[in-house]
Motif scaffolding. Structure first.
Motif, mmCIF file in Angstrom:
data_model
loop_
_atom_site.group_PDB
_atom_site.id
_atom_site.type_symbol
_atom_site.label_atom_id
_atom_site.label_comp_id
_atom_site.label_asym_id
_atom_site.label_seq_id
_atom_site.Cartn_x
_atom_site.Cartn_y
_atom_site.Cartn_z
ATOM 1 N N UNK A 82 30.972 32.327 60.778
ATOM 2 C CA UNK A 82 30.062 32.347 61.925
ATOM 3 C C UNK A 82 29.983 30.958 62.546
ATOM 4 N N UNK A 83 29.838 29.950 61.712
ATOM 5 C CA UNK A 83 29.806 28.571 62.211
ATOM 6 C C UNK A 83 31.149 28.228 62.861
ATOM 7 N N UNK A 84 32.244 28.575 62.193
ATOM 8 C CA UNK A 84 33.582 28.242 62.706
ATOM 9 C C UNK A 84 33.840 28.871 64.073
ATOM 10 N N UNK A 85 33.348 30.072 64.285
ATOM 11 C CA UNK A 85 33.648 30.787 65.526
ATOM 12 C C UNK A 85 32.620 30.584 66.632
ATOM 13 N N UNK A 92 31.614 20.498 63.649
ATOM 14 C CA UNK A 92 31.054 21.368 62.607
ATOM 15 C C UNK A 92 31.868 22.660 62.507
ATOM 16 N N UNK A 93 32.247 23.209 63.645
ATOM 17 C CA UNK A 93 33.052 24.435 63.661
ATOM 18 C C UNK A 93 34.403 24.195 62.999
ATOM 19 N N UNK A 94 35.027 23.082 63.322
ATOM 20 C CA UNK A 94 36.330 22.747 62.745
ATOM 21 C C UNK A 94 36.217 22.553 61.233
ATOM 22 N N UNK A 99 37.233 24.445 55.722
ATOM 23 C CA UNK A 99 36.695 24.791 54.413
ATOM 24 C C UNK A 99 37.030 26.245 54.068
ATOM 25 N N UNK A 100 36.826 27.156 55.023
ATOM 26 C CA UNK A 100 37.156 28.566 54.793
ATOM 27 C C UNK A 100 38.645 28.732 54.499
ATOM 28 N N UNK A 101 39.481 28.050 55.270
ATOM 29 C CA UNK A 101 40.931 28.131 55.047
ATOM 30 C C UNK A 101 41.315 27.578 53.673
#
Length: 114
Positions: A82-85, A92-94, A99-101
Protein backbone atom coordinates in the motif's frame (compact mmCIF):
# COMPACT_ATOMS: atom_id res chain seq x y z
CA UNK A 1 7.18 -29.20 32.55
CA UNK A 2 7.41 -28.32 28.86
CA UNK A 3 10.84 -27.96 27.36
CA UNK A 4 11.51 -25.58 24.48
CA UNK A 5 11.94 -27.15 21.09
CA UNK A 6 15.50 -27.94 20.14
CA UNK A 7 17.34 -29.65 17.35
CA UNK A 8 15.33 -31.06 14.44
CA UNK A 9 11.93 -30.25 15.96
CA UNK A 10 12.87 -26.59 16.34
CA UNK A 11 14.33 -26.45 12.82
CA UNK A 12 11.14 -27.98 11.38
CA UNK A 13 9.03 -25.36 13.16
CA UNK A 14 11.30 -22.56 11.91
CA UNK A 15 11.13 -23.66 8.27
CA UNK A 16 7.37 -24.14 8.55
CA UNK A 17 7.01 -20.56 9.84
CA UNK A 18 9.27 -19.31 7.06
CA UNK A 19 7.21 -21.10 4.42
CA UNK A 20 4.00 -19.80 6.00
CA UNK A 21 5.40 -16.27 5.87
CA UNK A 22 6.29 -16.66 2.20
CA UNK A 23 2.81 -17.98 1.49
CA UNK A 24 1.40 -14.87 3.12
CA UNK A 25 3.72 -12.57 1.19
CA UNK A 26 2.79 -14.06 -2.18
CA UNK A 27 -0.90 -13.94 -1.23
CA UNK A 28 -0.53 -10.22 -0.54
CA UNK A 29 1.33 -9.67 -3.82
CA UNK A 30 -1.30 -11.60 -5.77
CA UNK A 31 -4.20 -9.69 -4.25
CA UNK A 32 -2.43 -6.34 -4.66
CA UNK A 33 -1.71 -7.15 -8.30
CA UNK A 34 -5.40 -7.84 -8.85
CA UNK A 35 -6.24 -4.52 -7.18
CA UNK A 36 -3.95 -2.46 -9.40
CA UNK A 37 -4.43 -4.56 -12.55
CA UNK A 38 -0.79 -5.64 -12.62
CA UNK A 39 0.06 -8.27 -15.24
CA UNK A 40 2.16 -10.16 -12.69
CA UNK A 41 -0.92 -11.38 -10.76
CA UNK A 42 -0.89 -14.78 -12.45
CA UNK A 43 2.83 -15.28 -11.76
CA UNK A 44 2.32 -14.34 -8.10
CA UNK A 45 -0.58 -16.77 -7.94
CA UNK A 46 1.67 -19.56 -9.21
CA UNK A 47 4.41 -18.73 -6.71
CA UNK A 48 1.84 -18.58 -3.92
CA UNK A 49 0.54 -21.99 -4.91
CA UNK A 50 4.05 -23.43 -4.73
CA UNK A 51 4.34 -22.21 -1.15
CA UNK A 52 0.84 -23.48 -0.29
CA UNK A 53 1.97 -26.96 -1.38
CA UNK A 54 5.20 -26.68 0.59
CA UNK A 55 3.32 -25.49 3.66
CA UNK A 56 0.89 -28.40 3.43
CA UNK A 57 3.84 -30.79 3.29
CA UNK A 58 5.78 -29.10 6.11
CA UNK A 59 2.95 -28.56 8.58
CA UNK A 60 3.13 -31.02 11.42
CA UNK A 61 1.56 -29.45 14.48
CA UNK A 62 0.29 -26.15 15.79
CA UNK A 63 -1.73 -25.40 12.66
CA UNK A 64 -3.48 -22.47 14.34
CA UNK A 65 -0.22 -20.68 15.19
CA UNK A 66 1.21 -21.28 11.71
CA UNK A 67 -1.96 -19.97 10.04
CA UNK A 68 -1.89 -16.97 12.36
CA UNK A 69 1.71 -16.27 11.36
CA UNK A 70 0.82 -16.58 7.67
CA UNK A 71 -2.02 -14.06 8.09
CA UNK A 72 0.13 -11.65 10.13
CA UNK A 73 2.87 -11.67 7.48
CA UNK A 74 0.30 -11.24 4.71
CA UNK A 75 -1.13 -8.14 6.40
CA UNK A 76 2.32 -6.69 7.03
CA UNK A 77 3.34 -7.27 3.42
CA UNK A 78 0.06 -5.78 2.17
CA UNK A 79 0.83 -2.66 4.22
CA UNK A 80 4.22 -2.38 2.50
CA UNK A 81 2.52 -2.69 -0.89
CA UNK A 82 0.00 0.00 0.00
CA UNK A 83 2.82 2.39 0.88
CA UNK A 84 4.79 1.37 -2.23
CA UNK A 85 1.86 2.00 -4.56
CA UNK A 86 -0.03 4.87 -2.98
CA UNK A 87 2.32 6.94 -0.82
CA UNK A 88 2.87 10.52 -1.96
CA UNK A 89 6.34 10.35 -0.43
CA UNK A 90 8.36 8.87 -3.29
CA UNK A 91 11.37 7.90 -1.18
CA UNK A 92 9.11 6.11 1.31
CA UNK A 93 7.28 4.37 -1.54
CA UNK A 94 10.57 3.28 -3.12
CA UNK A 95 11.89 1.98 0.21
CA UNK A 96 8.69 -0.01 0.79
CA UNK A 97 8.89 -1.59 -2.67
CA UNK A 98 12.57 -2.47 -2.20
CA UNK A 99 11.82 -4.05 1.17
CA UNK A 100 8.89 -6.03 -0.27
CA UNK A 101 11.03 -7.16 -3.21
CA UNK A 102 13.79 -8.23 -0.83
CA UNK A 103 11.36 -10.37 1.13
CA UNK A 104 10.11 -11.99 -2.08
CA UNK A 105 13.67 -12.67 -3.21
CA UNK A 106 14.37 -14.37 0.11
CA UNK A 107 11.32 -16.56 -0.38
CA UNK A 108 12.27 -17.37 -3.95
CA UNK A 109 15.73 -18.41 -2.80
CA UNK A 110 14.10 -21.27 -0.87
CA UNK A 111 12.83 -22.80 -4.10
CA UNK A 112 15.14 -24.74 -6.39
CA UNK A 113 15.38 -22.71 -9.58
CA UNK A 114 13.76 -19.69 -7.88
Amino acid sequence: MLLPLSGPAHAAQDITKTIAGCTGRFSAEMEHSWLISDDRAEAFQGERQTFVHLLDAAMQTDHRAILGHRIDVKHAHASLLTVASFSHDTSRARAARLLADGYLDSCRSLILGG
